[in-house]
Design an enzyme around this catalytic site. Structure first.
Site, short mmCIF file in Angstrom:
data_model
loop_
_atom_site.label_atom_id
_atom_site.label_comp_id
_atom_site.label_asym_id
_atom_site.label_seq_id
_atom_site.Cartn_x
_atom_site.Cartn_y
_atom_site.Cartn_z
CE1 TYR A 115 1.04 -1.28 4.19
CE2 TYR A 115 0.18 0.87 4.74
CZ TYR A 115 0.89 -0.24 5.08
OH TYR A 115 1.48 -0.33 6.32
CG ASP A 141 1.82 4.61 5.78
OD1 ASP A 141 1.17 5.66 5.93
OD2 ASP A 141 2.13 3.87 6.73
CG ASN A 178 4.52 -4.63 13.83
OD1 ASN A 178 4.28 -3.68 14.56
ND2 ASN A 178 4.63 -4.52 12.53
#
Lengths: 515, 65
Positions: free
Chosen positions: A95, A97, A160
């Protein structure tokens, strides 16, 4: 204790359009993402948007929510800006960003898989570049896996990790700050330039260090904190938090990525177990020490600790490694898993080699590989460290084109180690990991892309003919939706309507899942 | 790959130039490394952006996360 836990990597790529310096970076980034999206759709009608309903980027791990009025507009990522977004059959998200194309790996369960699906992301971006170059009249776009333009701008490579909610956040901060400041000695990708705008021409270990200004905070685009408190677990918030790590460099070397995630996962499991160590390595001035460690490739800088001690980054890393080895031996009476043993071994070996002669790690660590190229030019051509040629090498090291990128050329020469073959990486561009919910997401995109209206980390939303509302399948458990859970279900369903019924949807023309 | 012992050995022999060379030759001698680097430099010369100064100047990014 182990390296196994749910994890992932999200990388914003640098983007240029050679010869067109005024080109709008958001437009170019959208061309990259949409070109790849059209390619994977193969002419099929796809409409999958990102499902923002469950995102909460303003929730803070310290226990309060920021209000919208206090937030900088750049923090509001959950408002669908209409920007390009593609959910891939490997479970990843591609995507736009903040004016950069971004690739988020699917959720994986170990550092080795993180390396593989991160590498797959590099190939996705390279393919997207080639596809975008076929748009009529569009000048070619070039992408870089780095973190700064050396003129004041930085963009991230975030890790993460899913953690136990019960672990006090203060413990995470207390143990991770010393670890993050000192892991730079093997995680750095190297940078020629000191200061956010690179005003001083000297080599430092990392791309990112100079962009960190505070110890703890929620922001990611300004006043960047060493510990980011963004708390969107994408899982049951009662049981889990997602630790969002923003201090790392984007690595080109597989080994650097592997060690970055593997050692961090080990330290997190020690923290969850109460970190059975005696020594407190809290630095007197964490942000200044983070910069100082990065600015000293001789690795001799002594960090001043809050307790008055003075230790090098390597001393502290060795201390943490020793604790990890001891902890591992005590914790696990039976045979340990091979990957945890491998990370512990390689971590210790790399620390020893850094202490003895870092140049022996040129085939494993990015900063060493990059610096040895620069030193070669200095020696052969008598270049000064302020030479534009060396700065070009810094940038081109991260050029992801296999014919132009310097890290890629080193790999082709066998001078930078790889953990996976081209074929394995190619497969991971299309196939999801089998042991997380990314399997369900990726398989749904592969089989039923035309019926997927939206997806996110914790949901897949279907638009099925005959149903008068969208059907949302929540995927709030990262370790459900795996091949062993849903492989047969997906295989046995002849079509998407049957799949929906077997997942518990009401029959057509009646009200489906709430939406 | 250096073992723990050889790393210790090398560290303790840091001031002793002769010993250090002996340990080095067990892996890659510096001259050999230089030759290896020079050959990769020749290859890089052929792919490096032609006008380094313009290339570096025009590499301007918007900030991200």
């Amino acid at each position: 204790m182990s390296v196994h836990r749910v994890m992932g990597i999200e990388t914003e790529y640098g983007i240029t359009v050679p010869g067109h310096p005024t080109m709008n970076a958001m437009v170019s980034s959208s061309q990259i993402v949409n070109s790849y999206g059209q390619f994977v759709a193969r002419g099929q009608r796809t409409k999958a948007h990102w499902d923002y309903d469950v995102e909460s980027p303003l929730r803070d791990a310290r226990g309060f929510d920021m209000t919208r009025a206090d937030a900088d507009p750049s923090q509001l990522t959950d408002e669908d800006t209409g920007m390009a977004n593609v959910i891939l059959t490997n479970g990843a998200r591609l995507y736009v960003d903040h004016a950069h194309p971004e690739y988020s790996t699917p959720e994986v369960t170990n550092p080795r898989d993180a390396v593989l699906w991160d590498r797959a992301g590099v190939r996705v971006m390279e393919r997207a570049m080639e596809l975008a170059a076929q748009i009529p009249h569009a000048p070619p776009i070039v992408l870089y896996k780095n973190n700064t333009d050396n003129k004041g701008a930085s963009y991230g490579c975030h890790e993460n990790y899913l953690m136990q909610r019960a672990t006090p956040f203060a413990d995470i901060v207390r143990h991770l700050v010393p670890f993050f400041i000192t892991r730079q000695v093997f995680t750095g990708s190297g940078r020629l330039g000191i200061g956010q705008d690179g005003r001083t021409s000297a080599f430092q270990l990392t791309q990112r260090a100079d962009f960190f200004e505070v110890e703890v905070g929620l922001e990611t685009t300004l006043k960047r904190p060493i510990i980011n408190t963004r708390d969107e677990p994408h899982a049951d918030p009662e049981r889990f938090r997602r630790l969002h790590v923003i201090v790392g460099d984007a690595n080109l070397s597989d080994k650097a990525t592997y060690l970055k995630l593997g050692t961090t996962a080990i330290v997190l499991s020690m923290i969850e177990a109460g970190f059975p160590g005696t020594r407190d390595w809290w630095p007197a001035r964490p942000v200044a020490e983070m910069h100082a460690v990065s600015h000293d490739p001789s690795l001799a800088h002594r960090i001043e600790l809050a307790d008055g001690g003075r230790l090098t980054a390597l001393d502290i890393q060795r201390g943490i490694h020793e604790q990890a080895v001891a902890f591992c031996a005590r914790e696990q009476a039976g045979p340990q898993d091979p990957m945890t043993i491998d990370v512990l071994d390689q971590w210790g070996r790399v620390l020893d080699a850094l202490a003895a002669d870092p140049s022996t790690l040129a085939r494993e660590l990015d900063w060493v590989a990059k610096r040895s190229l620069m030193e070669g030019y200095v020696r052969r051509d008598g270049l000064g460290w302020d030479s534009p040629r060396l700065q070009a090498i810094d940038l081109q090291y991260a050029d992801i084109r296999r014919e132009k990128g310097l890290a890629a050329r080193l790999e082709q020469r066998g001078l930078l180690d790889r953990m996976f073959t081209d074929d394995e990486v190619e497969r991971a561009m299309h196939q999801p990991p089998s042991d997380t919910r990314a399997y369900f997401r990726g398989e749904c995109m592969r089989r039923y892309a035309e019926s997927v209206a939206a997806a996110s980390w914790d949901s897949v939303v279907f638009d099925v003919p005959g149903y008068d509302s969208l059907l949302r399948v929540p995927t709030l458990e990262p370790l459900r939706g795996t091949r062993s859970h849903v492989g047969d279900l997906l295989e046995d369903a002849p079509d998407v309507a049957t799949l929906m019924e077997r997942l518990g949807a009401q029959p057509p023309r009646r009200s489906g899942a709430a939406r | 790959m250096p073992q723990r012992e050889s790393a210790e050995q090398r560290r303790s022999s840091r001031e002793d130039v002769v010993d250090e060379e002996v340990v080095h030759s067990a892996e890659s001698a510096p001259a050999e490394l230089d030759a290896e680097v020079d050959s990769i430099l020749d290859e890089i010369d052929s792919v490096l952006e032609e006008n380094a100064e313009d290339f570096v100047k025009s590499f301007v990014q918007k900030g991200g996360q």
